[in-house]
Every structure is written in structure tokens, then in C-alpha cells.
Design a protein around this motif. Structure first.
Motif, PDB file in Angstrom:
ATOM      1  N   ARG A  63       0.848  -1.273   0.005  1.00 20.54           N
ATOM      2  CA  ARG A  63      -0.207   0.081  -0.097  1.00 20.54           C
ATOM      3  C   ARG A  63       0.897   1.262   0.147  1.00 20.54           C
ATOM      4  O   ARG A  63       1.591   1.395   1.132  1.00 20.54           O
ATOM      5  CB  ARG A  63      -1.026   0.238   1.179  1.00 20.54           C
ATOM      6  N   ALA A  64       0.897   1.975  -1.022  1.00 18.35           N
ATOM      7  CA  ALA A  64       1.536   3.437  -1.090  1.00 18.35           C
ATOM      8  C   ALA A  64       0.794   4.429  -0.299  1.00 18.35           C
ATOM      9  O   ALA A  64      -0.225   5.039  -0.979  1.00 18.35           O
ATOM     10  CB  ALA A  64       1.851   3.649  -2.439  1.00 18.35           C
ATOM     11  N   ASP A  65       1.327   4.734   0.744  1.00 12.42           N
ATOM     12  CA  ASP A  65       0.474   5.943   1.609  1.00 12.42           C
ATOM     13  C   ASP A  65       1.230   7.346   0.937  1.00 12.42           C
ATOM     14  O   ASP A  65       2.518   7.520   0.457  1.00 12.42           O
ATOM     15  CB  ASP A  65       0.876   5.582   2.986  1.00 12.42           C
ATOM     16  N   ARG A  66       0.520   8.272   1.397  1.00 15.61           N
ATOM     17  CA  ARG A  66       1.102   9.664   0.920  1.00 15.61           C
ATOM     18  C   ARG A  66       1.064  10.602   2.160  1.00 15.61           C
ATOM     19  O   ARG A  66       0.351  10.260   3.203  1.00 15.61           O
ATOM     20  CB  ARG A  66      -0.071  10.319  -0.054  1.00 15.61           C
ATOM     21  N   ASP A  67       2.277  11.554   1.980  1.00 17.28           N
ATOM     22  CA  ASP A  67       2.474  12.372   3.131  1.00 17.28           C
ATOM     23  C   ASP A  67       2.057  13.915   2.580  1.00 17.28           C
ATOM     24  O   ASP A  67       2.932  14.378   1.846  1.00 17.28           O
ATOM     25  CB  ASP A  67       3.958  12.143   3.300  1.00 17.28           C
ATOM     26  N   LEU A  68       1.034  14.298   3.149  1.00 16.89           N
ATOM     27  CA  LEU A  68       0.474  15.684   2.976  1.00 16.89           C
ATOM     28  C   LEU A  68       1.280  16.390   4.025  1.00 16.89           C
ATOM     29  O   LEU A  68       1.400  16.202   5.111  1.00 16.89           O
ATOM     30  CB  LEU A  68      -1.008  15.932   2.770  1.00 16.89           C
ATOM     31  N   THR A  69       1.942  17.717   3.511  1.00 14.56           N
ATOM     32  CA  THR A  69       2.430  18.834   4.378  1.00 14.56           C
ATOM     33  C   THR A  69       1.894  20.119   4.397  1.00 14.56           C
ATOM     34  O   THR A  69       1.398  20.432   3.328  1.00 14.56           O
ATOM     35  CB  THR A  69       4.024  18.706   4.161  1.00 14.56           C
ATOM     36  N   TYR A  70       1.749  20.882   5.369  1.00 11.62           N
ATOM     37  CA  TYR A  70       1.541  22.369   5.057  1.00 11.62           C
ATOM     38  C   TYR A  70       2.365  23.050   6.068  1.00 11.62           C
ATOM     39  O   TYR A  70       3.005  22.499   7.122  1.00 11.62           O
ATOM     40  CB  TYR A  70       0.142  22.691   5.532  1.00 11.62           C
ATOM     41  N   THR A  71       2.875  24.242   5.770  1.00 10.57           N
ATOM     42  CA  THR A  71       3.641  25.127   6.647  1.00 10.57           C
ATOM     43  C   THR A  71       3.094  26.078   7.578  1.00 10.57           C
ATOM     44  O   THR A  71       1.999  26.550   7.338  1.00 10.57           O
ATOM     45  CB  THR A  71       4.553  25.837   5.649  1.00 10.57           C
ATOM     46  N   ILE A  72       3.525  26.074   8.747  1.00 10.23           N
ATOM     47  CA  ILE A  72       2.974  27.018   9.767  1.00 10.23           C
ATOM     48  C   ILE A  72       3.753  28.274   9.294  1.00 10.23           C
ATOM     49  O   ILE A  72       4.900  28.643   9.312  1.00 10.23           O
ATOM     50  CB  ILE A  72       3.337  26.621  11.088  1.00 10.23           C
ATOM     51  N   ALA A  73       3.028  29.529   9.395  1.00 11.93           N
ATOM     52  CA  ALA A  73       3.281  30.772   9.113  1.00 11.93           C
ATOM     53  C   ALA A  73       3.352  31.628  10.479  1.00 11.93           C
ATOM     54  O   ALA A  73       2.829  31.199  11.400  1.00 11.93           O
ATOM     55  CB  ALA A  73       2.339  31.527   8.124  1.00 11.93           C
ATOM     56  N   GLU A  74       4.175  32.515  10.306  1.00 10.77           N
ATOM     57  CA  GLU A  74       4.320  33.560  11.591  1.00 10.77           C
ATOM     58  C   GLU A  74       3.650  34.760  11.099  1.00 10.77           C
ATOM     59  O   GLU A  74       4.107  35.465  10.264  1.00 10.77           O
ATOM     60  CB  GLU A  74       5.803  33.903  11.932  1.00 10.77           C
ATOM     61  N   TYR A  75       2.713  35.269  11.964  1.00  7.46           N
ATOM     62  CA  TYR A  75       2.131  36.726  11.596  1.00  7.46           C
ATOM     63  C   TYR A  75       2.609  37.509  12.658  1.00  7.46           C
ATOM     64  O   TYR A  75       2.500  37.331  14.028  1.00  7.46           O
ATOM     65  CB  TYR A  75       0.361  36.323  11.888  1.00  7.46           C
ATOM     66  N   THR A  76       2.845  38.706  12.185  1.00  2.00           N
ATOM     67  CA  THR A  76       3.168  39.841  13.141  1.00  2.00           C
ATOM     68  C   THR A  76       2.575  41.047  12.750  1.00  2.00           C
ATOM     69  O   THR A  76       2.334  41.434  11.569  1.00  2.00           O
ATOM     70  CB  THR A  76       4.600  40.165  13.185  1.00  2.00           C
ATOM     71  N   SER A  77       2.137  41.665  13.755  1.00  2.00           N
ATOM     72  CA  SER A  77       1.260  43.126  13.805  1.00  2.00           C
ATOM     73  C   SER A  77       2.508  44.234  13.657  1.00  2.00           C
ATOM     74  O   SER A  77       3.773  43.967  13.893  1.00  2.00           O
ATOM     75  CB  SER A  77       0.456  43.450  15.031  1.00  2.00           C
ATOM     76  N   ASP A  78       1.949  45.484  13.048  1.00  2.00           N
ATOM     77  CA  ASP A  78       2.862  46.639  13.247  1.00  2.00           C
ATOM     78  C   ASP A  78       3.067  47.129  14.662  1.00  2.00           C
ATOM     79  O   ASP A  78       1.904  46.747  15.357  1.00  2.00           O
ATOM     80  CB  ASP A  78       2.193  47.775  12.328  1.00  2.00           C
ATOM     81  N   ALA A  79       4.035  47.697  14.681  1.00  2.00           N
ATOM     82  CA  ALA A  79       4.128  48.288  16.303  1.00  2.00           C
ATOM     83  C   ALA A  79       2.999  49.576  16.348  1.00  2.00           C
ATOM     84  O   ALA A  79       3.212  50.309  15.676  1.00  2.00           O
ATOM     85  CB  ALA A  79       5.596  48.254  16.695  1.00  2.00           C
ATOM     86  N   VAL A  80       2.570  49.685  17.453  1.00  2.00           N
ATOM     87  CA  VAL A  80       1.728  50.722  17.890  1.00  2.00           C
ATOM     88  C   VAL A  80       2.477  51.519  19.069  1.00  2.00           C
ATOM     89  O   VAL A  80       2.816  51.060  20.012  1.00  2.00           O
ATOM     90  CB  VAL A  80       0.559  50.515  18.119  1.00  2.00           C
ATOM     91  N   HIS A  81       2.561  52.917  18.846  1.00  2.00           N
ATOM     92  CA  HIS A  81       3.236  53.806  19.807  1.00  2.00           C
ATOM     93  C   HIS A  81       2.099  54.595  20.598  1.00  2.00           C
ATOM     94  O   HIS A  81       1.237  55.151  20.014  1.00  2.00           O
ATOM     95  CB  HIS A  81       4.093  54.738  19.095  1.00  2.00           C
ATOM     96  N   ILE A  82       1.928  54.486  21.874  1.00  2.00           N
ATOM     97  CA  ILE A  82       1.142  55.277  22.705  1.00  2.00           C
ATOM     98  C   ILE A  82       2.081  56.411  23.407  1.00  2.00           C
ATOM     99  O   ILE A  82       2.890  56.173  24.208  1.00  2.00           O
ATOM    100  CB  ILE A  82       0.429  54.314  23.820  1.00  2.00           C
ATOM    101  N   THR A  83       1.809  57.715  22.847  1.00  2.00           N
ATOM    102  CA  THR A  83       2.462  58.617  24.011  1.00  2.00           C
ATOM    103  C   THR A  83       2.428  58.823  25.244  1.00  2.00           C
ATOM    104  O   THR A  83       1.162  58.335  25.636  1.00  2.00           O
ATOM    105  CB  THR A  83       2.213  60.003  23.344  1.00  2.00           C
ATOM    106  N   ASN A  84       2.967  59.624  25.976  1.00  2.00           N
ATOM    107  CA  ASN A  84       2.713  59.738  27.471  1.00  2.00           C
ATOM    108  C   ASN A  84       1.522  60.551  27.726  1.00  2.00           C
ATOM    109  O   ASN A  84       0.822  60.263  28.522  1.00  2.00           O
ATOM    110  CB  ASN A  84       3.898  60.464  28.317  1.00  2.00           C
ATOM    111  N   ALA A  85       1.317  61.419  26.860  1.00  2.00           N
ATOM    112  CA  ALA A  85       0.346  62.299  26.957  1.00  2.00           C
ATOM    113  C   ALA A  85      -1.176  61.449  26.875  1.00  2.00           C
ATOM    114  O   ALA A  85      -2.284  61.705  27.414  1.00  2.00           O
ATOM    115  CB  ALA A  85       0.178  63.367  25.904  1.00  2.00           C
ATOM    116  N   GLU A  86      -1.184  60.635  25.836  1.00  3.64           N
ATOM    117  CA  GLU A  86      -2.293  59.706  25.548  1.00  3.64           C
ATOM    118  C   GLU A  86      -2.591  58.675  26.869  1.00  3.64           C
ATOM    119  O   GLU A  86      -3.881  58.609  27.079  1.00  3.64           O
ATOM    120  CB  GLU A  86      -1.931  58.999  24.307  1.00  3.64           C
ATOM    121  N   GLU A  87      -1.595  58.484  27.495  1.00  4.11           N
ATOM    122  CA  GLU A  87      -1.701  57.739  28.718  1.00  4.11           C
ATOM    123  C   GLU A  87      -2.453  58.349  29.724  1.00  4.11           C
ATOM    124  O   GLU A  87      -3.110  57.697  30.660  1.00  4.11           O
ATOM    125  CB  GLU A  87      -0.226  56.972  29.140  1.00  4.11           C
ATOM    126  N   VAL A  88      -2.096  59.547  30.041  1.00  2.04           N
ATOM    127  CA  VAL A  88      -2.500  60.499  31.156  1.00  2.04           C
ATOM    128  C   VAL A  88      -3.467  61.292  30.973  1.00  2.04           C
ATOM    129  O   VAL A  88      -4.453  61.580  31.907  1.00  2.04           O
ATOM    130  CB  VAL A  88      -1.425  61.206  31.846  1.00  2.04           C
TER     131      VAL A  88
END
Length: 266
Positions: A63-88
Motif C-alpha cells: 500500500r502506497a501511503d501519501r504524506d501531505l504537508t503544510y507550513t506554519i506561518a508567523e504573523y506579526t502586527s505593526d508596532a503601535v506607539h502610545i504617547t505619555n500624553a495619551e496615557e494620562v
């Protein structure tokens, strides 16, 4: 000149994102999300069966079995800056709002790509319009493939869902609506399919895809935990910086492509 006051509400109107409850209707490969590649072994052709065998010994075959594969991807967001003034100065919690948006934006992209992976690995079912007869045709196609009756799913765009609902008779429509399960995200049930709806089922805005039909044992998902990165009180930005990362992937897991159909208009 009269003194003008500015009023900030304590709550903020957050962005809207698509619903992703459909993803749980798949094989869960999340335990392997830390790996680069996921292997899915597929059994080969089953042995022939002979009635009232007269010749012995029987011939042994491999019996000839098959090996299916798929790749895990890495997802990254853009960085977000919060100013000190926005915090307070702001009346709402911008930090929590940003963190929530990072997580949700990543999830939205991951699940849209997951659907694209499933659709890309499936055969197509061409229909004239996404009506009652189209779903009946999907049921017939799955029946002919011996797909189990339970565990069948169908996700549609809003326009396709509206066309389908409009094609139902009054009795069919009442039965359809009575099967809604808001907690699971199911917006109706027809011909054995739990139906889901999403604002987009593919990243290609010009696509002719109405939706995707699948059995939950014929597709997979691998979803990792969202990692949050923070740099509080950064001296160069005079504030805090946030970003996020998640690893994810998924695929059609049968080499014969049974139990998966991309529903297209042409």
C-alpha cells in the motif's frame, strides 16, 4: 470669548472584525504550531475484496501511503506607539484598546488565510446562483463521496447568504431560522449543512467564490497563542510601544480532496 469645553466619553468605538467561529469545525493541529511543517499521512488505496476466493495463497500487495504537508506561518502586527500624553490625558484606556485591536486584527488575518488555504486545496463546485438548489447539489456531491452526515459545514458571504435565504419557501425559511445557534455562530441549517456567514471568505476581493463547503474531519487548523511584545517608557518615543505575533496554519488534509468544495459562480 466664552470658554469651550471638550468632552471625551469613557468608552471608545472599536473597529469591527469578521466572525471566526467556523474555524473550530476542523481537525485541531494546534499542538504542532511550534513546528515549521505539519505532516498529515494519508492511507493509500485499500486492498481489493474477492468473494468466494478459490485461489490460494492469496497475492500480497503493498500500500502506497501519501504524506501531505503544510507550513506554519508567523504573523506579526505593526508596532503601535502610545504617547505619555495619551496615557494620562485620555478618558478611555487606550492601552487596553490597542492590545485588543492587535489580537483581533491578527485573528482576522489568520482566519481569512485559513479559509484561503482550505479553498485553495479543494475542488470547485460551479453554481449558477447560491440558492436552495445549490445547497442540495452540495449535499448530493458529499453523499456520493460517502462523507458522514454529521459534521458538514458551509460558509457563505453575506450576499450569497441573502440569495440563499430569499430562495427558501416560507416553511423552509422558518425551519432554517429555527436552527440558528448564535453561540456557535451557526446562522442556519439546510440539507445537513451547518451554515456560517463571514464578511469575506477569501482575501481576493475580485474572487468569484460564493463560499466553501467542508466536513470537519477533512480540514485542519493550527492556531498558536498570541504573543504580546511591549516596551514601556521607551526613552526615544517618550511613551510605550506594543506589537503582537501569532503562529498559525491549516490545510485540506485528504489527498483525494473529498469532503471539501469551493462554491464558485464560474
Amino acid at each position: 470669548m466664552a470658554l469651550q469645553k471638550e468632552i471625551w466619553l469613557a468608552d471608545i468605538v472599536e473597529p469591527l472584525f469578521a466572525k471566526n467561529t467556523f474555524a473550530v469545525r476542523s481537525l485541531n493541529h494546534s499542538a504542532f504550531v511550534s513546528h515549521r511543517t505539519v505532516h498529515v499521512p494519508n492511507a493509500g488505496t485499500p486492498p481489493a475484496v474477492e468473494k468466494n476466493r478459490t485461489t490460494l495463497p492469496a497475492t500480497a500487495t503493498s500500500r502506497a501511503d501519501r504524506d501531505l504537508t503544510y507550513t506554519i506561518a508567523e504573523y506579526t502586527s505593526d508596532a503601535v506607539h502610545i504617547t505619555n500624553a495619551e496615557e494620562v490625558e485620555l478618558s478611555y484606556d487606550k492601552r487596553q484598546s490597542v492590545i485588543s485591536s492587535l489580537r483581533t486584527a491578527l485573528a482576522d488575518k489568520v482566519h481569512l488565510d485559513l479559509l484561503d488555504s482550505w479553498i485553495g486545496g479543494a475542488n470547485s463546485k460551479v453554481v449558477t446562483t447560491m440558492d436552495n438548489d445549490a445547497v442540495l447539489g452540495l449535499m448530493t456531491a458529499f453523499d456520493e463521496q460517502d462523507i458522514p452526515q454529521t459534521g458538514r459545514c458551509l460558509i457563505l458571504t453575506p450576499a450569497a447568504y441573502a440569495t440563499l435565504f430569499k430562495s427558501l419557501s416560507n416553511f423552509e425559511g422558518q425551519t432554517f431560522l429555527s436552527s440558528i445557534d448564535a453561540q456557535r455562530g451557526v446562522v442556519g441549517r439546510l440539507y445537513g449543512f451547518d451554515i456560517y456567514q463571514r464578511s469575506a471568505v477569501t482575501a481576493d476581493a475580485a474572487s468569484n467564490v460564493y463560499g466553501f463547503a467542508w466536513h470537519e474531519d477533512c480540514v485542519s487548523r493550527a492556531l498558536g497563542a498570541t504573543e504580546l511584545f511591549t516596551d514601556d517608557q521607551n526613552p526615544l518615543y517618550y511613551g510605550d510601544i506594543f506589537s503582537a505575533l501569532v503562529r498559525a496554519g491549516g490545510a485540506v488534509v485528504r489527498a483525494d480532496k473529498k469532503g471539501v468544495l469551493a462554491v464558485k459562480s464560474k
